[in-house]
Design an enzyme around this catalytic site. Structure first.
Site, PDB file in Angstrom:
ATOM      1  N   CYS A  38       0.859  -1.179   0.000  1.00 55.22           N
ATOM      2  CA  CYS A  38       0.000   0.000   0.000  1.00 55.22           C
ATOM      3  C   CYS A  38       0.899   1.234   0.000  1.00 55.22           C
ATOM      4  O   CYS A  38       1.875   1.296   0.746  1.00 55.22           O
ATOM      5  CB  CYS A  38      -0.896  -0.007   1.233  1.00 55.22           C
ATOM      6  SG  CYS A  38      -1.832   1.521   1.440  1.00 55.22           S
ATOM      7  N   CYS A  66       0.611   5.307   2.926  1.00 54.44           N
ATOM      8  CA  CYS A  66       1.426   5.905   3.978  1.00 54.44           C
ATOM      9  C   CYS A  66       2.740   5.123   4.067  1.00 54.44           C
ATOM     10  O   CYS A  66       2.916   4.090   3.426  1.00 54.44           O
ATOM     11  CB  CYS A  66       0.696   5.979   5.320  1.00 54.44           C
ATOM     12  SG  CYS A  66       0.870   4.527   6.374  1.00 54.44           S
ATOM     13  N   CYS A 122       1.977  -1.416   4.301  1.00 55.89           N
ATOM     14  CA  CYS A 122       1.316  -2.705   4.542  1.00 55.89           C
ATOM     15  C   CYS A 122       1.270  -3.546   3.255  1.00 55.89           C
ATOM     16  O   CYS A 122       1.202  -3.016   2.157  1.00 55.89           O
ATOM     17  CB  CYS A 122      -0.114  -2.474   5.034  1.00 55.89           C
ATOM     18  SG  CYS A 122      -0.179  -1.638   6.626  1.00 55.89           S
ATOM     19  N   CYS A 131      -5.572  -0.507   7.233  1.00 53.54           N
ATOM     20  CA  CYS A 131      -6.497   0.535   7.671  1.00 53.54           C
ATOM     21  C   CYS A 131      -7.480   0.740   6.515  1.00 53.54           C
ATOM     22  O   CYS A 131      -7.375   0.093   5.476  1.00 53.54           O
ATOM     23  CB  CYS A 131      -5.753   1.819   8.021  1.00 53.54           C
ATOM     24  SG  CYS A 131      -5.194   2.754   6.597  1.00 53.54           S
ATOM     25  N   LYS A 134      -7.781   3.036   4.373  1.00 54.29           N
ATOM     26  CA  LYS A 134      -7.199   3.512   3.108  1.00 54.29           C
ATOM     27  C   LYS A 134      -6.637   2.336   2.305  1.00 54.29           C
ATOM     28  O   LYS A 134      -6.887   2.197   1.116  1.00 54.29           O
ATOM     29  CB  LYS A 134      -6.095   4.539   3.385  1.00 54.29           C
ATOM     30  CG  LYS A 134      -6.621   5.868   3.887  1.00 54.29           C
ATOM     31  CD  LYS A 134      -5.514   6.884   4.000  1.00 54.29           C
ATOM     32  CE  LYS A 134      -4.576   6.584   5.136  1.00 54.29           C
ATOM     33  NZ  LYS A 134      -3.519   7.597   5.294  1.00 54.29           N
TER      34      LYS A 134
HETATM   35  S1  SF4 Z   1      -3.027   0.136   4.854  1.00 51.04           S
HETATM   36 FE1  SF4 Z   1      -3.119   2.048   6.020  1.00 51.04          FE
HETATM   37  S2  SF4 Z   1      -1.484   1.852   7.552  1.00 51.04           S
HETATM   38 FE2  SF4 Z   1      -1.074   0.340   5.928  1.00 51.04          FE
HETATM   39  S3  SF4 Z   1       0.302   1.374   4.458  1.00 51.04           S
HETATM   40 FE3  SF4 Z   1      -1.806   1.660   3.745  1.00 51.04          FE
HETATM   41  S4  SF4 Z   1      -2.414   3.649   4.593  1.00 51.04           S
HETATM   42 FE4  SF4 Z   1      -0.635   2.952   5.762  1.00 51.04          FE
END
Ligand code: SF4
Length: 185
Positions: free
Chosen positions: A62, A65, A69, A97, A99
């Protein structure tokens, strides 16, 4: 991570079991309203395991951020069609999360910005990266000559510690302390 019991963090329900439960729930829900036998059928084993024929699963992360993840992206004919959690990912252990859980739809969104755009006479038009960088550099230089304190450098939750360090340095060399990592969003 040494105090974390990995087994307690991993999902207890596998994808196949979840799909079966979803199919059962759907059948139960529709049975009272309509004749389910004429409009529904059990999903085949092939459909449960391969909803998108010819697709392949690609491990990725992902990008929303800097946590990064794990995501299992299912790609069919070059298009990201579905995503699954990466239970073996060392950071996220199959978690997301909100997102990251919707990353597939964000990538395919019709309103996603895919290239630099400039608003000219009220209309957005596509420009090249070279044009965009030239225009931004020209404006930054102009503002710096006038007064560097009128500029604010904003980072991103996607930035790692090291990238945040570079932005902070860039702002300092530019001549301002107006710098924010912006992770709080
Ligand atoms: S799933 Fe959420 S916490 Fe994980 S990298 Fe993506 S944005 Fe960040």
């Amino acid at each position: 991570m040494s105090n974390v019991n990995r087994e307690t963090l991993l999902p207890k329900v596998g994808r196949r079991s979840f799909l079966k439960m979803a199919a059962l729930a759907g059948a139960a829900g529709s049975a009272g309203a309509i004749n389910a036998a004429t409009v529904t059928r059990d999903a085949t084993t092939l459909e449960l395991s391969k909803q998108f024929p010819g697709s392949k699963k690609v491990k990725t992360i992902c990008t929303a951020c800097s946590v990064g993840c794990g995501i299992i992206a299912e790609v069919q004919n070059g298009v990201w069609v579905r995503q699954d959690v990466a239970t073996d990912h060392p950071v996220s252990l199959g978690g997301h999360c909100c997102k990251g859980a919707d990353m597939c739809d964000m990538v395919k969104s019709s309103v996603r910005l895919k290239y630099p755009m400039e608003k000219v006479n009220g209309e957005w038009k596509r420009i090249s990266y070279e044009e965009a960088l030239d225009k931004i550099a020209t404006q930054l230089d102009k503002y710096r000559q006038e007064n560097p304190e009128q500029v604010l450098f904003l980072g991103s939750a996607k930035m790692s510690n090291e990238q945040a360090y570079y932005v902070r340095k860039f702002g300092a060399f530019y001549g301002t302390n107006n710098v924010d990592h912006q992770a709080r969003i």
